[in-house]
Design a protein around this motif. Structure first.
Motif, PDB file in Angstrom:
ATOM      1  N   ALA A   1       2.980   5.053  -3.602  1.00  0.00           N
ATOM      2  CA  ALA A   1       3.762   6.255  -3.869  1.00  0.00           C
ATOM      3  C   ALA A   1       3.348   6.891  -5.191  1.00  0.00           C
ATOM      4  O   ALA A   1       3.484   8.103  -5.371  1.00  0.00           O
ATOM      5  N   CYS A   2       2.882   6.083  -6.091  1.00  0.00           N
ATOM      6  CA  CYS A   2       2.437   6.615  -7.395  1.00  0.00           C
ATOM      7  C   CYS A   2       0.960   6.324  -7.660  1.00  0.00           C
ATOM      8  O   CYS A   2       0.255   7.137  -8.235  1.00  0.00           O
ATOM      9  N   HIS A   3       0.542   5.128  -7.288  1.00  0.00           N
ATOM     10  CA  HIS A   3      -0.833   4.727  -7.576  1.00  0.00           C
ATOM     11  C   HIS A   3      -1.692   4.945  -6.335  1.00  0.00           C
ATOM     12  O   HIS A   3      -1.200   4.830  -5.202  1.00  0.00           O
ATOM     13  N   ASP A   4      -2.955   5.195  -6.557  1.00  0.00           N
ATOM     14  CA  ASP A   4      -3.875   5.391  -5.439  1.00  0.00           C
ATOM     15  C   ASP A   4      -4.321   4.023  -4.946  1.00  0.00           C
ATOM     16  O   ASP A   4      -5.373   3.499  -5.342  1.00  0.00           O
ATOM     17  N   THR A   5      -3.494   3.442  -4.093  1.00  0.00           N
ATOM     18  CA  THR A   5      -3.774   2.078  -3.645  1.00  0.00           C
ATOM     19  C   THR A   5      -5.054   2.010  -2.817  1.00  0.00           C
ATOM     20  O   THR A   5      -5.724   0.970  -2.783  1.00  0.00           O
ATOM     21  N   GLY A   6      -5.391   3.105  -2.160  1.00  0.00           N
ATOM     22  CA  GLY A   6      -6.651   3.128  -1.424  1.00  0.00           C
ATOM     23  C   GLY A   6      -7.830   2.995  -2.367  1.00  0.00           C
ATOM     24  O   GLY A   6      -8.764   2.218  -2.115  1.00  0.00           O
ATOM     25  N   TYR A   7      -7.752   3.726  -3.474  1.00  0.00           N
ATOM     26  CA  TYR A   7      -8.814   3.630  -4.476  1.00  0.00           C
ATOM     27  C   TYR A   7      -8.851   2.215  -5.064  1.00  0.00           C
ATOM     28  O   TYR A   7      -9.918   1.620  -5.246  1.00  0.00           O
ATOM     29  N   ILE A   8      -7.670   1.709  -5.354  1.00  0.00           N
ATOM     30  CA  ILE A   8      -7.599   0.374  -5.976  1.00  0.00           C
ATOM     31  C   ILE A   8      -8.224  -0.676  -5.061  1.00  0.00           C
ATOM     32  O   ILE A   8      -9.061  -1.475  -5.484  1.00  0.00           O
ATOM     33  N   ALA A   9      -7.820  -0.644  -3.790  1.00  0.00           N
ATOM     34  CA  ALA A   9      -8.367  -1.622  -2.849  1.00  0.00           C
ATOM     35  C   ALA A   9      -9.867  -1.430  -2.676  1.00  0.00           C
ATOM     36  O   ALA A   9     -10.616  -2.399  -2.501  1.00  0.00           O
ATOM     37  N   GLY A  10     -10.300  -0.196  -2.754  1.00  0.00           N
ATOM     38  CA  GLY A  10     -11.724   0.072  -2.592  1.00  0.00           C
ATOM     39  C   GLY A  10     -12.549  -0.298  -3.800  1.00  0.00           C
ATOM     40  O   GLY A  10     -13.775  -0.367  -3.723  1.00  0.00           O
TER      41      GLY A  10
ATOM     42  N   MET B   1       0.840  -1.203   0.000  1.00  0.00           N
ATOM     43  CA  MET B   1       0.000   0.000   0.000  1.00  0.00           C
ATOM     44  C   MET B   1       0.873   1.251   0.000  1.00  0.00           C
ATOM     45  O   MET B   1       0.534   2.258  -0.602  1.00  0.00           O
ATOM     46  N   ARG B   2       2.000   1.151   0.696  1.00  0.00           N
ATOM     47  CA  ARG B   2       2.913   2.305   0.749  1.00  0.00           C
ATOM     48  C   ARG B   2       3.805   2.346  -0.490  1.00  0.00           C
ATOM     49  O   ARG B   2       4.004   3.388  -1.097  1.00  0.00           O
ATOM     50  N   THR B   3       4.338   1.200  -0.847  1.00  0.00           N
ATOM     51  CA  THR B   3       5.293   1.146  -1.960  1.00  0.00           C
ATOM     52  C   THR B   3       4.619   1.520  -3.272  1.00  0.00           C
ATOM     53  O   THR B   3       5.044   2.457  -3.968  1.00  0.00           O
ATOM     54  N   CYS B   4       3.584   0.811  -3.606  1.00  0.00           N
ATOM     55  CA  CYS B   4       2.888   1.094  -4.869  1.00  0.00           C
ATOM     56  C   CYS B   4       2.089   2.388  -4.738  1.00  0.00           C
ATOM     57  O   CYS B   4       1.868   3.092  -5.728  1.00  0.00           O
TER      58      CYS B   4
END
Lengths: 488, 681
Positions: free
Chosen positions: B56-65, B51-54
């Motif tokens: 940094a560029c991608h909205d991992t919160g959005y992706i997971a959601g 979540m932190r590594t990716c």
């Protein structure tokens, strides 16, 4: 009959004629599209039974048989004197990098197997369709030295020995009585053993082709073809070009001699034929059953190594590498070839292609072809920087004395190649386009074999910016040159 | 802007099909591996946080959601009930699965969440419920000394007991980007971490094949020499890219997207799609695979024509907001529009790529039903015009059958037929049998005959029904009536097995029909009231006072392993002949435990239109009934009186024509002779 009936009759006749015309046109259209290769196969005349001939004759040697043949077939003898099978060279052709056309062939070329015929005739001419070719003085105008039997014997007992002469124990009379149309055994006697043994040279021709299963070759296995179904001779000139001994595509044969250009039911596959040779997909591997020689290092010859596997090492020849079920290398090929000729300069540090296919991605006549590439390491003159022709066969030859210097000096007056006294070994390549051992369509390559992450094609080396499945073909990418040579 | 430009460059790569990407993936920017607190993992030595590594560029919160793979339906408030009553959600976590039996029950402790992750987390990408509770709190913030809760406790050693789980120590299972976006994720290493309860290290372990991390003395160490001076990893070592089919296959089914090499891929609960349908995603010709398929020499078709043509899963099941593939769901797209009008810009997509993927409308795909029909269907790519010219009544066929009905004529692999959880094998597993194979399907020597899927009416999203191929899997299990849930596995095991691992004496006595003192596999079936009572008694001893057998039928839609046109079903008689497939019954089970007839799950998209029958030898059969399915099969369903009328109509017409024509000819010749006589006279 009244006018009304007449009109009715005319209408019926016209309708029937119209229906017939439509039917014929439709059938013509259907036939035009249908792949019917059998309709294009040659028909062979029934061969005359020769078993009742030659009564009371006794043949003491090969030429004696030929003289008997010529009594009835003098015209054919004359024909044969002008063939490549007899002359071991073709008509003069323009070899890239050379000013004048040159008649090239086995007679005067170098390869990276046994290197050259010159000075080594008695061994090499075992496979010449003639008798008594011992040296440079062989008479190519003497039809009595034609070996009719090597191509026509059907007794199964005919063999050839040094200088092309049959050994003494061969029953020449039985062979003469048995003659017929050439079969696989005749062609294969030499061509399956090219390079001095089974499966050595071609990659797609070996002794498994005498009686192959369809897994080895669909034409000969499933359909029981003989060689002459495709290599159908006229006036004893047998069509078919070997890129190892010719640079042009005159008298070549191809799949489309029988098959239509785009025979597949699948449009996508048919779209491939503009850039991909049939052989590319339909010969997924060569040396299907027997391993073929892929590498020959002459520089290691002459050692007494504890290796008895002649597929690995021979003192007289050096070290080899054989491979089976080989995935071909793929190159553009437009039917023409480059050729190294005797005396051509080389870069000893690099790899010299003794022959190489011509054509590239910009050449609309070129297609991607499958090749066996035989790589070697062979002797060259350090001073003159060309490949040497050593004398290997016979007294004083390398195979007897294991002395490269002597072998080169002994060959010098025969080949005309000056030898400086300093020799080395340089790397060479020979390209063998594959056309036999055609797999069944069920075994032909699939999309993923060439395209995608695991594909076998080196698209960059072929000139594509990437996999054409994703980027488009050479036409879409504007990589083709127009006929005038300008990029479109 | 810089970020957007970087995204744009990368997106170009992501939009490319996987093969091309493979050669250019080195263009992905170098990545700094960051731990959960934002520190450089190389420095801190702590686990990588995706979540932190990716992020940094991608909205991992959005992706997971926006990923039903992450949530497995746990975030769906409304879902089609299965009819079981004890299912708390539509997905793998909370819905009963015949393959795995155990599921997470948020309302009563049976299996702790950590238990589930350890056992089944391999098939979950991480994130969602594996990171936070339903109220949004991190699992690591949950009090570990609270009363027994499925979220905070795990099973104890003794059946029926529990013990607290230390989330602080285990960490949580973050959404694992590496699992799908690395060409060679270390699945086994990841699974080992999950099984060991070292959840935080699962993503780090997935990197094992890259060489960036190594396990030394049980601890993961970062290979410092693989990092550049800035502490970043170049894309050559971390070649992140669009998922290939084999990435999807890690959880879903048998995938062979490599070169044409022989393979043996038997059914396995680790490959649920293959286990339940026999589907194998491979472009290899069946004859060249290592599977011992009957008559394989004649099977020159590929396992799956789309795999053969180098399509990958995401070509049909792509990200729903990928501008290159964007297609609105058929459920929401206005009928007057062929293509949607709005789509993300490239940079936006790279920042917020939806990980809700296009999906079909299968019975077994119970999660995210609102996205049903969002994937590419056959007609989205294929034309009907100019094809099927040989087929009569094309429109009629297309409106009553899905393409797969003919284009998946047969599955050439074993598929599960029956699961019996009422007894357990000596290995303490369910009793399972398969269709399409005689013998052990896991033995490479076993001959695989394959099977023809049954055609059932599927309720399409447009309200119509069409025949679609299915595999029907029957399952029986014990229901604890008092607690309204399947008997927990530990209790079932306790009821059946003694402390030494052998069957309890009472069980042997009840099942041992040949009185040899042991229970064979053949004897492991509840085919009499006495045997059922014996198990009920044993369950009572294990604390389940009131247990009854439940049976169900779970259909699994078959949509892969599509045959090329030449190998599709072309013989009309297969459906329309006297021996139509609609006349033939399908075996659903070799036996019926407790005589309990199974019922269809209620969240299936297909319906049975036929009868469940018991054969003389006790097998359960499904006998289809075309009339009840609402279809009339020309040729197969003939009415004798219609045929009689037809025949006589034809005969009478011919007779009538002959009489009429004959009369006209006769009268014409009579008239001619009369005229001639008149002329002469």
């Amino acid at each position: 009959m009244g006018a009304k009936h007449s009109l009715l009759l005319v209408a019926v006749v016209l309708s029937v004629l119209g229906a017939i015309t439509a039917l014929v046109r439709f059938q013509g259209f259907a036939q035009e599209r249908r792949d019917d290769p059998f309709s294009r196969l040659p028909s062979h005349v029934a061969h005359v039974d020769h078993s009742r001939f030659f009564a009371g004759l006794e043949f003491v040697d090969g030429p004696a048989v030929t003289r008997a043949c010529l009594e009835c077939h003098a015209e054919q003898g004359e024909e044969f004197l002008h063939t490549a099978h007899w002359q071991w060279h073709g008509t003069p052709a323009q070899v890239p990098g050379h000013d004048q056309p040159v008649a090239i062939g086995k007679k005067n070329l170098l390869n990276n197997f046994c290197i050259s015929v010159e000075s080594n005739w008695p061994k090499c001419t075992t496979c010449h369709a003639g008798y008594d070719w011992h040296d440079q003085n062989f008479d190519f105008d003497d039809p009595t030295h034609i070996d009719c039997l090597v191509c026509h014997d059907q007794s199964g007992g005919y063999r050839k020995g040094r200088a092309g002469n049959p050994p003494a124990d061969v029953d020449l009379l039985a062979a003469a009585k048995s003659v017929g149309l050439p079969e696989r055994t005749n062609c294969g006697y030499c061509h399956f053993n090219g390079g001095g043994g089974d499966a050595v040279k071609h990659g797609d021709l070996d002794q498994t082709m005498f009686f192959p299963s369809e897994e080895i070759d669909v034409h000969m296995g499933r359909l029981d073809f003989s060689c002459v179904e495709c290599h159908h001779a006229e006036n004893h000139k047998i069509p078919g070009r070997s890129m190892s001994v010719s640079v042009d595509d005159v008298a070549g044969i191809g799949c489309t001699d029988c098959h239509v250009e785009a025979p597949h039911e699948n449009e996508r596959l048919n779209a491939h034929v503009a850039a991909v040779a049939c052989q590319t997909c339909h010969i997924p591997e060569f040396a299907v059953r027997e391993a073929t020689k892929m590498h020959w290092d002459w520089s290691e010859a002459g050692q007494d190594l504890p290796i008895t596997d002649h597929h690995v090492y021979m003192k007289i020849k050096g070290r080899f590498r054989y491979e089976r079920n080989v995935v071909p290398e793929y190159y553009w090929y437009n039917g023409l070839a480059n050729r190294y000729l005797k005396g051509d300069k080389i870069d000893p540090e690099g790899v010299t292609a003794l022959n190489s296919p011509r054509g590239d991605i910009a050449d609309p006549t070129a297609k991607i072809w499958p090749f066996k590439v035989h790589r070697g390491n062979q002797i060259y003159d350090k001073k003159y920087k060309y490949f040497l022709v050593p004398n290997t066969v016979g007294p004083g030859g390398y195979w007897t004395e294991f002395d490269w210097d002597r072998a080169c000096r002994q060959a010098e007056p025969i080949t005309g190649l000056k030898y400086s006294g300093e020799y080395g070994f340089a790397r060479t390549e020979m390209y063998w386009p594959q056309s036999h051992m055609v797999a069944t369509k069920e075994e032909a390559l699939q999309c993923a074999d060439c395209h995608g992450e695991h594909g076998r094609m080196d698209w960059a080396a072929l000139g594509y910016p990437g996999d054409p499945r994703d980027r488009g073909g050479r036409r879409q990418l504007d990589l083709l040159h127009s006929e005038g040579g300008e990029a479109q | 802007m810089k970020l957007l430009r970087a995204f744009s460059g990368c997106l170009g790569l992501m939009l490319l099909p996987a093969p091309a990407l493979a050669s250019v993936s080195a263009l992905h920017p170098p990545v700094e591996l960051i731990d959960i607190d934002g520190g450089a993992a190389l420095t801190t030595g702590r686990p990588v946080s995706t979540m932190r590594t990716c992020g940094a560029c991608h909205d991992t919160g959005y992706i997971a959601g926006h990923s039903y793979h992450v949530w497995l339906g746990t975030n769906e408030e409304k879902f089609t009930p299965s009819g079981r009553g004890f299912d708390h959600g539509p997905g793998l976590l909370e819905r009963f699965d015949p393959l795995t039996y155990e599921r997470f029950d948020p309302e009563q402790f049976d299996l702790g969440l950590a238990d589930w992750l350890r056992r089944f987390g391999t098939h979950h990408v991480g994130g969602g419920f594996a990171v936070q509770s339903a109220d949004g709190r991190s699992l690591m913030e949950l009090p570990s000394n609270a009363s027994t809760s499925p979220l905070t406790h795990v099973r104890g050693v003794e059946p029926g007991t529990s013990e607290p789980w230390d989330w602080q120590s285990s960490g949580v299972v973050e959404m694992n980007c590496f699992l799908c976006h690395l060409p060679d994720p270390a699945v086994d290493e990841r699974s080992a971490e999950l099984r060991a309860g070292r959840f935080a290290w699962a993503a780090t372990a997935t990197l094992a094949e890259t060489g960036l991390v190594t396990r030394e003395a049980g601890q993961w160490q970062y290979a410092a020499d693989h990092f550049d001076a800035d502490g970043k990893v170049p894309a050559t070592l971390l070649p992140l890219r669009k998922p290939a089919s084999h990435n999807c296959g890690i959880c879903h089914g048998a995938v062979q997207d490599g070169p044409d090499e022989p393979f043996f891929l038997p059914p396995s609960v680790d490959r649920p799609m293959t286990e339940t349908t026999g589907e194998i995603i491979a472009g290899t010709r069946i004859r060249r695979s290592g599977m011992n398929v009957a008559g394989k020499e004649e099977l020159s078709r590929p396992w799956d024509v789309h795999a053969e043509r180098l399509l990958v899963c995401s070509d049909c099941h792509g990200s729903l907001n990928n501008p290159a593939f964007f297609a609105e769901s058929r459920q929401t797209q206005p009928t007057h529009l062929k293509h949607p009008t709005g789509r993300l810009a490239i940079g936006e997509f790279l920042k917020t790529p939806s990980h809700d993927f296009g999906k079909g409308h299968s019975s077994q795909a119970t999660v995210a039903r609102d996205l049903d029909g969002s994937g590419r269907d056959c007609v989205d790519c294929h034309r009907l015009e100019g094809t099927h010219t040989w087929l009569p009544s094309v429109e009629r066929h297309m409106s009553s059958m899905r393409c797969e009905a003919c284009h998946v004529p047969r599955l050439y692999a074993a598929a599960r037929r029956q699961t019996d959880w009422t007894l357990l094998s000596p290995e303490r597993e369910a009793l399972v049998n398969y269709r399409g194979v005689k013998g052990d399907p896991h033995d490479p020597r076993t001959l695989v005959a394959g099977y023809q899927p049954v055609l059932l009416q599927r309720n399409e999203l447009d309200g119509s029904t069409r025949l679609a191929p299915q595999n029907l899997v029957t399952t029986w299990y014990w229901l604890d009536r008092q607690r309204g849930r399947p008997v927990p596995l530990p209790q079932l095991q306790q009821a059946l097995f003694a402390a030494d691992g052998s069957y309890r004496r009472s069980i042997v006595q009840a099942l041992d029909e040949n009185h040899d003192g042991s229970v064979t596999i053949e004897e492991l079936r509840l085919d009499s009231d006495a045997k059922v009572a014996a198990i009920q008694q044993a369950l009572q001893s294990a604390g389940v006072a009131d247990a009854e057998i439940r049976g169900e039928i779970q259909p699994y839609g078959v949509h892969h392993d599509v045959a090329p046109g030449v190998a599709a079903l072309r013989d009309c008689r297969v459906c329309h002949g006297g021996d139509s497939r609609f006349s033939r019954s399908t075996v659903l089970a070799d036996y019926v435990p407790g005589g309990v007839m199974p019922v269809m799950v209620q969240d299936a998209t297909v319906r049975l239109a036929g009868d469940l029958l018991l054969s003389d030898d006790g097998r359960l059969l499904y006998q289809p009934n075309a009339t009840r399915a609402g279809i009339y099969l020309l040729g197969y369903e003939s009415f004798p009186w219609v045929d009689v009328i037809g025949r006589w109509s034809l005969i009478l017409v011919v007779i009538g024509v002959l009489i009429h024509g004959g009369t006209r000819v006769f009268l014409a010749s009579f008239a001619d002779s009369k005229k001639e006589t008149e002329v002469r006279s």
